[in-house]
Design an enzyme around this catalytic site. Structure first.
Site, short mmCIF file in Angstrom:
data_model
loop_
_atom_site.label_atom_id
_atom_site.label_comp_id
_atom_site.label_asym_id
_atom_site.label_seq_id
_atom_site.Cartn_x
_atom_site.Cartn_y
_atom_site.Cartn_z
CG ASP A 75 -2.50 -1.29 0.86
OD1 ASP A 75 -1.66 -1.77 0.50
OD2 ASP A 75 -2.69 -1.19 1.68
CE LYS B 113 -3.87 -3.79 1.47
NZ LYS B 113 -5.20 -2.91 2.09
CB CYS C 109 -1.87 -2.60 5.30
SG CYS C 109 -2.26 -4.40 3.93
#
Ligand code: VGL
Ligand code: ZN
Length: 208
Positions: free
Chosen positions: A21, A107, A151
């Site tokens: 990310d 995701k 995450c």
């Protein structure tokens, strides 16, 4: 401070990298800007280069929400709107050096639930990262990126549960720290789960 173990880790077949990310919205100035989030880019790029040169798989993950996602404040979720798919905020940091053959994992794409872990995120053909790791016969997963206690932590938990050896590159992660100390606690939890906390400087390539 959770101790990072300084050691030499030679990358080898069976290893994969997952860069988590590193997207505009998680960088300083972004919708959910992480303090010093941009500091992960250089060490992430060094690590990507090591894996690329060794012809080892590189996963690049992204938070990829539909508009009005359940994790947004408008839906009584915890977060401001962020990483809305196909927007500038959801794009990877422009300085991130993504190899042409990197596997992009998306995701958080379903509107009704959040998904911090990358292991069950999907590639462009709809296969989960876990399925891909298994088919690539990956034994050791190296993780860096954002954010430490969301995450990154959840991916480490899932990866350990799925039986992978996990290495977290502590100089290439940063946390949100909604409460002071959240990142530190996350590192302790990762360590407790058996993840190795190392730095990118510990990564070595076996001389040919
Ligand atoms: C994340 C907060 C909200 C993450 C995603 O990827 O760590 N954090 N959505
Ligand atoms: Zn999100």
């Amino acid at each position: 401070m959770k101790d990072t173990v300084h050691t030499h880790v030679y990358v080898r077949n069976g290893d994969a990298l997952s860069v988590t990310d590193v997207q505009n919205d998680f960088l300083p100035g972004g919708a959910l800007g992480v303090f010093e989030g941009d500091a992960v880019i250089s060490p992430a790029n060094c690590t990507i280069e090591i894996f690329r040169k060794a012809a080892l798989p590189v996963f690049i993950t992204r938070d990829w929400h539909p508009p009005h996602h359940s994790s947004f404040k408008e839906k009584n979720g915890p977060w401001p709107p962020h990483c809305i798919r196909y927007t500038k905020g959801a794009e990877f940091a422009s300085r991130l050096k993504i190899p042409d053959n990197a596997i992009v994992i998306s995701k958080g794409s379903s509107i009704e639930r959040d998904q911090y872990s990358s292991l069950h995120g999907l590639d462009s053909s709809g296969r989960t990262q876990d399925e891909l790791l298994k088919s690539l016969k990956i034994k050791r997963l190296f993780i860096c990126g954002l954010a430490t206690e969301y995450c990154v932590l959840n991916s480490v938990q899932d990866a350990r549960e799925a039986g992978y050896e996990v290495f977290v590159l502590t100089d290439a992660i940063r946390g949100v720290n909604v409460n002071p100390g959240d990142s530190e606690k996350a590192l302790e939890e990762m360590s407790r789960l058996g993840a190795m906390l190392i730095t990118t400087a510990d990564l070595k390539v076996q001389p040919a």
